[in-house]
Each structure stands twice: as C-alpha cells, then as structure tokens.
Write a protein that holds these residues in place. Structure first.
Motif, PDB file in Angstrom:
ATOM      1  N   ILE A 189      39.436  34.208  28.998  1.00  0.00           N
ATOM      2  CA  ILE A 189      39.024  34.862  30.241  1.00  0.00           C
ATOM      3  C   ILE A 189      39.963  34.434  31.363  1.00  0.00           C
ATOM      4  O   ILE A 189      40.664  33.420  31.269  1.00  0.00           O
ATOM      5  N   ASP A 190      39.981  35.204  32.445  1.00  0.00           N
ATOM      6  CA  ASP A 190      40.720  34.820  33.645  1.00  0.00           C
ATOM      7  C   ASP A 190      39.886  33.790  34.399  1.00  0.00           C
ATOM      8  O   ASP A 190      38.712  34.031  34.701  1.00  0.00           O
ATOM      9  N   ARG A 229      47.165  41.603  37.693  1.00  0.00           N
ATOM     10  CA  ARG A 229      46.525  42.199  38.868  1.00  0.00           C
ATOM     11  C   ARG A 229      45.564  41.224  39.526  1.00  0.00           C
ATOM     12  O   ARG A 229      45.551  41.072  40.748  1.00  0.00           O
ATOM     13  N   LYS A 230      44.772  40.523  38.721  1.00  0.00           N
ATOM     14  CA  LYS A 230      43.842  39.536  39.272  1.00  0.00           C
ATOM     15  C   LYS A 230      44.605  38.394  39.949  1.00  0.00           C
ATOM     16  O   LYS A 230      44.177  37.870  40.978  1.00  0.00           O
ATOM     17  N   GLY A 231      45.729  38.001  39.360  1.00  0.00           N
ATOM     18  CA  GLY A 231      46.533  36.945  39.955  1.00  0.00           C
ATOM     19  C   GLY A 231      47.139  37.354  41.282  1.00  0.00           C
ATOM     20  O   GLY A 231      47.154  36.575  42.242  1.00  0.00           O
ATOM     21  N   VAL A 232      47.636  38.582  41.352  1.00  0.00           N
ATOM     22  CA  VAL A 232      48.188  39.094  42.612  1.00  0.00           C
ATOM     23  C   VAL A 232      47.101  39.125  43.681  1.00  0.00           C
ATOM     24  O   VAL A 232      47.304  38.684  44.822  1.00  0.00           O
ATOM     25  N   GLU A 233      45.940  39.638  43.310  1.00  0.00           N
ATOM     26  CA  GLU A 233      44.820  39.679  44.256  1.00  0.00           C
ATOM     27  C   GLU A 233      44.438  38.273  44.698  1.00  0.00           C
ATOM     28  O   GLU A 233      44.144  38.029  45.874  1.00  0.00           O
ATOM     29  N   GLY A 234      44.462  37.325  43.760  1.00  0.00           N
ATOM     30  CA  GLY A 234      44.139  35.945  44.095  1.00  0.00           C
ATOM     31  C   GLY A 234      45.097  35.351  45.101  1.00  0.00           C
ATOM     32  O   GLY A 234      44.688  34.660  46.057  1.00  0.00           O
ATOM     33  N   VAL A 235      46.392  35.581  44.910  1.00  0.00           N
ATOM     34  CA  VAL A 235      47.382  35.066  45.868  1.00  0.00           C
ATOM     35  C   VAL A 235      47.145  35.651  47.253  1.00  0.00           C
ATOM     36  O   VAL A 235      47.155  34.922  48.261  1.00  0.00           O
ATOM     37  N   PHE A 236      46.904  36.962  47.325  1.00  0.00           N
ATOM     38  CA  PHE A 236      46.676  37.570  48.642  1.00  0.00           C
ATOM     39  C   PHE A 236      45.334  37.145  49.234  1.00  0.00           C
ATOM     40  O   PHE A 236      45.202  37.069  50.469  1.00  0.00           O
TER      41      PHE A 236
END
Length: 318
Positions: A146-147, A213-220
């Motif tokens: 899981i993420d 995508r989840k990682g990009v959203e997390g950084v932002f």
C-alpha cells in the motif's frame, strides 16, 4: 544565490546540476542529479531525495513531475532535490549498491572517506541537513505494498509529534509509526532537529503512475501546509499502524493470497495458502492479530521460511 553541487539558482530561479560523491572503478566522477528551486521570498527549506534503493523508482517519478511544476516566482523559501541517491544501484537496477553490497539507507550519516555508500550518504546528509523538512522518497522495492508514510525516529523522540504531523500532511492515508534501523535518514535526521519522513509509495517493478500521483500530491500538500506555496491544504485523518507483523511460508510451494492490499483483517483470518505444483494444499497461514494487509511478495513461488506478506497492527486513527 543558492547552490547544491553545480546547481546555482538566484531568487525566483530553478537550476539543475550534479553533486559529486566519488569515483567509479575507472576513475570517472560519480555525480548525482540535483535541482535547486530558489523562491522569491524568504521561508523554510525542503529537501527531497529519491532512489536511495536502486530499484525503487516511484520517488524518481515524483521528482520528475514535481520539479517542473514548482514555480520559483510563487515560492517562499527553497526546495533542494537529489533525484537519484544510489548511483550504482540505479545503473544496474539493483536494490543495494553493488559495489559494497550495502543499502544506502542504512549508511547515514555517512563518512566522507568511507565506502562508496558511506560517501554518498555523507554528501546527501550534508545537503539534507541544510533543510527544515526532509522527504526521503521510497517504495516497497519490487513487492506489492500500500502507499504509506513511515515515521522512523521512534515514539520517545523529541521530534516524534513533528514527524507524525509531516506524515499526516503528506497524506497517503496510512502511516507506519515504528522506530527504524540504524543508518536510516528518517531516523538520523530528526536528531539534528529536522522533521523527516519516509514515504513508501507502493511497490512495483519500474514505476506505478497511481503511486507517483499520490507522491506528487503529497509533496504539494507539504509545500502548501508549511507555507512554501499559497495553496490550501485539507489535512485528512490517517490510519496509523504502530506494529508490523511479517509472515513467512511454512513450506515450499505456490502462494495464493486470501486478502487484498489495504483490506482489514482480524486475528484468525486466512492470509494465504501454499499449494503444490498440482494444487494440493501444503499450508494455510492465518493472522495473529487484527490489522491491515500491508505488503506481499509479488512472485507466487516461495521456499520454506521465505517472506510472504506483512500486516500492519496496533491501529489508531489520528
């Protein structure tokens, strides 16, 4: 002017370059790809790194998409990025550094005159500790997972609540709150007063667009919440596991999973069965505790005693 390796950026600029960390066997320099995003206004510094394990590429996918999207003219503070940490492992698509057979994320804080991994750890630790916040992007190697975000400093650490907050803001939905092994960046950097987390962005061969995508959203999310960007962030509740139980195959054979990743399990539920080549059952393995089906091996074949899956336990919502 803000500099990391050969990358130098004035306020309102982004620059890319290389950070020299050693030499290969033929004497050629080893230079890690780096980026500097220097905001127009003063503020905090965020450090991001990826691929400290050479086959964990989802973090690189995040860096690949995030850096072009951060507008330095709208940024307060700065972002420092090392795109590929484990140079040798990345070149050979191996988890460990093949030169010294070491996990780079067990070598922190490093040693300037040590092994190849220790030299890389030393150089990247020096860069990381210039920051106010650290994101060390990982994934569950090539297994299925899981993420989640890992808090590795331990519950008694003075920065534990700050690291938990950073994990919650990143927002994968799941947090593993368990003290990490010696030499992990997310365990060592909090000793320097820097909240640090280890996002584990799924697990795959190559990279997975949904985890990226989840990682990009997390950084932002982090950039917005901590004031780097004027961006509204809604911090959602996370499921936090404070334990992690691993299960191995009691016999050799082919594994059939009875649970899906992210599924809740109760003690006694069947996690997997092991069969022979012709379908005859060799073993059935059940959960010891309530929890979440967290991680599993990718290939169906398993030897007796070989790792098969993990369950996150001691769950709380925060």
């Amino acid at each position: 002017m803000l500099t990391l390796g050969t990358a130098s950026a004035a306020p309102g600029e982004t620059a890319t370059g290389r950070l020299e960390v050693g030499e290969t066997r033929d004497g050629s320099p080893v230079r890690l790809p780096v980026a500097v995003i220097n905001g127009v206004d003063d503020g905090k510094t965020l450090y991001i790194q990826a691929v400290s394990d050479g086959d964990e590429l989802n973090g690189l996918g995040v860096v690949n998409r995030v850096v072009p999207r951060i507008d330095p003219t709208a940024l307060s503070g700065a972002v420092l990025v090392v795109g590929i940490v484990n140079y040798y492992g990345f070149q050979t698509a191996e988890h460990r550094n093949p030169i010294d057979d070491t996990k780079t994320n067990r070598a922190y804080p490093g040693n300037a005159t040590g092994t190849t991994s220790e030299r890389i750890a030393h150089a990247t630790f020096d860069a990381a500790t210039r920051a106010d916040l650290i994101l060390d992007l990982h994934q569950g190697s090539t297994s299925r997972m899981i993420d989640e975000v890992r808090v590795r400093c331990g519950p008694r650490h003075r920065l534990h609540s700050d690291c938990l907050r950073l994990a919650k803001v990143f927002g994968c939905g799941y947090v593993l709150d368990q003290k990490g092994p010696d030499g992990q960046l997310a365990r060592i950097a909090p000793n320097k007063g820097i909240p640090t987390v280890d996002p584990e962005l799924g697990g795959c061969v190559g990279w997975d667009e949904e985890s990226i995508r989840k990682g990009v959203e997390g950084v932002f999310n982090v950039l917005g919440y901590y004031g780097f960007l004027d961006r509204e962030v809604s911090v959602a509740k996370q499921t936090r596991a404070r334990g992690f139980e691993q299960y191995r195959s009691p016999s050799g054979g082919l594994v059939r999973f009875e649970r899906e990743l992210g599924e809740r399990v109760e003690a006694g539920d069947v996690l997997f069965e092991v069969t022979g080549v012709f379908g005859d059952r060799h073993a059935r393995v059940t959960a010891d505790s309530d929890g979440i089906f967290w991680r599993s091996r990718r290939l169906p074949q398993a030897a007796a005693g070989e790792y098969v899956c993990s369950v996150g336990t001691n769950l709380v919502t925060y």
